[in-house]
Design a protein around this motif. Structure first.
Motif, PDB file in Angstrom:
ATOM      1  N   ASP A 202      50.679  34.693  31.890  1.00  0.00           N
ATOM      2  CA  ASP A 202      51.313  34.435  33.185  1.00  0.00           C
ATOM      3  C   ASP A 202      51.332  35.698  34.037  1.00  0.00           C
ATOM      4  O   ASP A 202      51.015  35.662  35.235  1.00  0.00           O
ATOM      5  CB  ASP A 202      52.741  33.920  32.978  1.00  0.00           C
ATOM      6  N   GLU A 203      51.713  36.816  33.436  1.00  0.00           N
ATOM      7  CA  GLU A 203      51.767  38.080  34.173  1.00  0.00           C
ATOM      8  C   GLU A 203      50.369  38.515  34.607  1.00  0.00           C
ATOM      9  O   GLU A 203      50.181  38.994  35.733  1.00  0.00           O
ATOM     10  CB  GLU A 203      52.407  39.166  33.300  1.00  0.00           C
ATOM     11  N   PHE A 204      49.406  38.354  33.711  1.00  0.00           N
ATOM     12  CA  PHE A 204      48.032  38.759  34.002  1.00  0.00           C
ATOM     13  C   PHE A 204      47.463  37.942  35.165  1.00  0.00           C
ATOM     14  O   PHE A 204      46.839  38.491  36.078  1.00  0.00           O
ATOM     15  CB  PHE A 204      47.190  38.560  32.745  1.00  0.00           C
ATOM     16  N   GLU A 205      47.666  36.628  35.118  1.00  0.00           N
ATOM     17  CA  GLU A 205      47.144  35.778  36.180  1.00  0.00           C
ATOM     18  C   GLU A 205      47.823  36.076  37.516  1.00  0.00           C
ATOM     19  O   GLU A 205      47.172  36.101  38.565  1.00  0.00           O
ATOM     20  CB  GLU A 205      47.312  34.308  35.802  1.00  0.00           C
ATOM     21  N   LYS A 206      49.126  36.288  37.485  1.00  0.00           N
ATOM     22  CA  LYS A 206      49.840  36.605  38.717  1.00  0.00           C
ATOM     23  C   LYS A 206      49.355  37.917  39.318  1.00  0.00           C
ATOM     24  O   LYS A 206      49.253  38.067  40.542  1.00  0.00           O
ATOM     25  CB  LYS A 206      51.342  36.676  38.435  1.00  0.00           C
ATOM     26  N   LEU A 207      49.026  38.857  38.455  1.00  0.00           N
ATOM     27  CA  LEU A 207      48.573  40.171  38.903  1.00  0.00           C
ATOM     28  C   LEU A 207      47.157  40.136  39.454  1.00  0.00           C
ATOM     29  O   LEU A 207      46.840  40.856  40.404  1.00  0.00           O
ATOM     30  CB  LEU A 207      48.647  41.154  37.727  1.00  0.00           C
ATOM     31  N   LEU A 208      46.299  39.267  38.899  1.00  0.00           N
ATOM     32  CA  LEU A 208      44.872  39.397  39.150  1.00  0.00           C
ATOM     33  C   LEU A 208      44.227  38.238  39.897  1.00  0.00           C
ATOM     34  O   LEU A 208      43.343  38.452  40.722  1.00  0.00           O
ATOM     35  CB  LEU A 208      44.138  39.579  37.812  1.00  0.00           C
ATOM     36  N   CYS A 209      44.630  37.008  39.602  1.00  0.00           N
ATOM     37  CA  CYS A 209      43.825  35.860  40.031  1.00  0.00           C
ATOM     38  C   CYS A 209      43.757  35.677  41.540  1.00  0.00           C
ATOM     39  O   CYS A 209      42.783  35.118  42.050  1.00  0.00           O
ATOM     40  CB  CYS A 209      44.350  34.579  39.371  1.00  0.00           C
ATOM     41  N   GLU A 210      44.769  36.099  42.270  1.00  0.00           N
ATOM     42  CA  GLU A 210      44.754  35.980  43.729  1.00  0.00           C
ATOM     43  C   GLU A 210      44.692  37.346  44.395  1.00  0.00           C
ATOM     44  O   GLU A 210      44.929  37.463  45.590  1.00  0.00           O
ATOM     45  CB  GLU A 210      45.984  35.203  44.201  1.00  0.00           C
ATOM     46  N   ASN A 211      44.359  38.353  43.630  1.00  0.00           N
ATOM     47  CA  ASN A 211      44.193  39.692  44.189  1.00  0.00           C
ATOM     48  C   ASN A 211      42.996  39.691  45.142  1.00  0.00           C
ATOM     49  O   ASN A 211      41.902  39.280  44.771  1.00  0.00           O
ATOM     50  CB  ASN A 211      43.982  40.687  43.046  1.00  0.00           C
ATOM     51  N   GLU A 212      43.198  40.161  46.369  1.00  0.00           N
ATOM     52  CA  GLU A 212      42.141  40.027  47.384  1.00  0.00           C
ATOM     53  C   GLU A 212      40.918  40.870  47.044  1.00  0.00           C
ATOM     54  O   GLU A 212      39.795  40.507  47.417  1.00  0.00           O
ATOM     55  CB  GLU A 212      42.680  40.414  48.763  1.00  0.00           C
ATOM     56  N   ILE A 213      41.106  41.978  46.329  1.00  0.00           N
ATOM     57  CA  ILE A 213      39.951  42.783  45.932  1.00  0.00           C
ATOM     58  C   ILE A 213      39.144  42.055  44.864  1.00  0.00           C
ATOM     59  O   ILE A 213      37.906  42.008  44.914  1.00  0.00           O
ATOM     60  CB  ILE A 213      40.408  44.169  45.432  1.00  0.00           C
ATOM     61  N   VAL A 214      39.841  41.458  43.903  1.00  0.00           N
ATOM     62  CA  VAL A 214      39.155  40.683  42.866  1.00  0.00           C
ATOM     63  C   VAL A 214      38.386  39.530  43.498  1.00  0.00           C
ATOM     64  O   VAL A 214      37.224  39.283  43.166  1.00  0.00           O
ATOM     65  CB  VAL A 214      40.161  40.160  41.822  1.00  0.00           C
ATOM     66  N   LEU A 215      39.003  38.822  44.422  1.00  0.00           N
ATOM     67  CA  LEU A 215      38.329  37.699  45.076  1.00  0.00           C
ATOM     68  C   LEU A 215      37.105  38.159  45.855  1.00  0.00           C
ATOM     69  O   LEU A 215      36.033  37.541  45.778  1.00  0.00           O
ATOM     70  CB  LEU A 215      39.310  36.982  46.012  1.00  0.00           C
ATOM     71  N   ALA A 216      37.235  39.249  46.595  1.00  0.00           N
ATOM     72  CA  ALA A 216      36.128  39.718  47.425  1.00  0.00           C
ATOM     73  C   ALA A 216      34.952  40.208  46.596  1.00  0.00           C
ATOM     74  O   ALA A 216      33.792  40.037  46.983  1.00  0.00           O
ATOM     75  CB  ALA A 216      36.614  40.840  48.349  1.00  0.00           C
TER      76      ALA A 216
END
Length: 384
Positions: A202-216
């Protein structure tokens, strides 16, 4: 500016600033330290920063695994399988044991079957957790994601050490079962690790999955279509990220996987982001399997009726499992002696690596590093 001055300036500009003519640049990336993606090299041809051609180069870690196995007994090869995908020794053991068990009528006890599933799914958590940490490291997120991932990985490696005596090279499976039973209290400790794991996810997904750098950096990068994946023989999370519903735990139902309810997560775009997300989703499904297996595991022996001297009659077989990276298979030819006449490994890392150029062409050199990270290779099984 006067007309004469303007004409002179224009003339100077034409003379002093001709159109630039550029050629292609060839860059050799690697070989790198094994703590990255292994001793692996990419020969990349660039037009500016855009990849126009890419050649994977390996062989730096070749140990002659297959030929050595043809000169020793069947059982003596078991600890060598640990060194193929050295992140996932338990599933390596299982694939080899499964192939050998098809050469002789061997029954695996119920408790051993459950423990095999438990070890395999814990291994999947180890692999996917590490992959996500390394992948974010390739994106430039140095430190935090990888350290969080390795914190969880260490807890599972502690369980492997308590069960087998080794953290990574476990050498735990045997033809017909397991080398030994887990120690007293191990199942309770495994239950505690499994129960605490969803909070980490849960913490990992919250930190990463909608991170704009990860998405871009990951969406629409390194797209692999379903048809292309099937034609190239791609398996595992990389295949399922392209939308192809194929998981050997469902297809072959080896071991006792038919007893567990779990779904097969699928992607739609087949890009780096889908490959990243599939690993996270698969960890949640592994937790469902582990929960049921730890709840239902029976008492009893962990070793079946395997003969003391493994000497199958002349025959051939192929055993495969759904390793964390894809289909890991062993092809064995028996000739009636205690040694295999032919021993062949089908490694998912090697097969999945064959489409690397197709994924990278048209992207930047920085994207090529991210794409390689999303493939999830380990050179131990590429260079057999």
């Amino acid at each position: 500016m006067s007309a004469a001055a303007a004409t002179a300036a224009a003339s100077y500009s034409l003379v002093r600033q001709p159109a630039m003519e550029t050629g292609l640049l060839e860059v050799s990336m690697g070989p790198h330290h094994p703590s990255t993606h292994g001793v692996f090299r990419m020969d990349v041809r660039l037009d500016g920063e855009t990849v126009v051609a890419l050649k994977p180069v390996f062989g730096y870690l070749h140990r002659n695994h297959e030929k050595l196995a043809e000169g020793m007994s069947y059982l003596a090869s078991m600890p060598f399988t640990d060194r193929l995908d050295y992140f996932n020794s338990m599933t390596n053991n299982w694939a080899y044991a499964l192939a050998a068990e098809q050469l002789l009528p061997i029954e695996v006890p119920e408790r051993a079957q459950y423990l095999r599933v438990i070890m395999a799914e814990l291994t999947r958590l180890v692999n996917h957790t590490s992959l996500v940490g390394f992948f974010l490291n390739d994106l430039g997120a140095l430190g935090t994601p990888l350290l969080y991932a390795f914190r969880e990985r260490e807890r599972i490696l502690d369980l492997f050490e308590q069960a087998s005596g080794a953290r990574m090279m476990c050498n735990y499976f045997r033809f017909g079962g397991l080398r030994c039973d887990v120690p007293e209290g191990w199942l309770a400790r495994a239950r505690a690790v499994v129960d605490a794991f969803p909070r980490f996810l849960d913490e990992f997904e919250k930190l990463l999955c909608e991170n704009e750098i990860v998405l871009a950096r990951t969406q629409r990068v390194g797209v692999l279509s379903g048809a292309q994946a099937v034609n190239a023989g791609i398996t595992g999370p990389m295949l399922r990220a392209s939308g192809v519903n194929y998981d050997l735990r469902k297809v072959d139902r080896y071991g006792i996987y038919e007893r567990f309810a779990f779904r097969v997560p699928l992607g739609s775009a087949g890009d780096c982001y889908d490959r990243f997300m599939i690993r996270l989703l698969e960890m949640r499904e592994s937790l469902k399997i582990l929960d049921a297996a730890l709840r239902d595991i029976p008492t009893g022996p962990v070793m079946g009726n395997a003969p003391r001297v493994f000497k199958p009659a002349a025959s051939e077989t192929y055993g495969r499992v759904e390793s964390p990276k894809g289909e890991l298979g062993f092809y064995l030819i028996a000739d009636g002696t205690t040694k295999p006449y032919r021993y062949r490994v089908r490694p998912p890392s090697f097969i999945n690596l064959t489409v690397l150029e197709d994924l990278c062409v048209g992207h930047t050199i920085a994207d090529a590093v991210v794409i390689l990270g999303s493939v999830d290779i380990v050179l131990g099984e590429v260079d057999r």
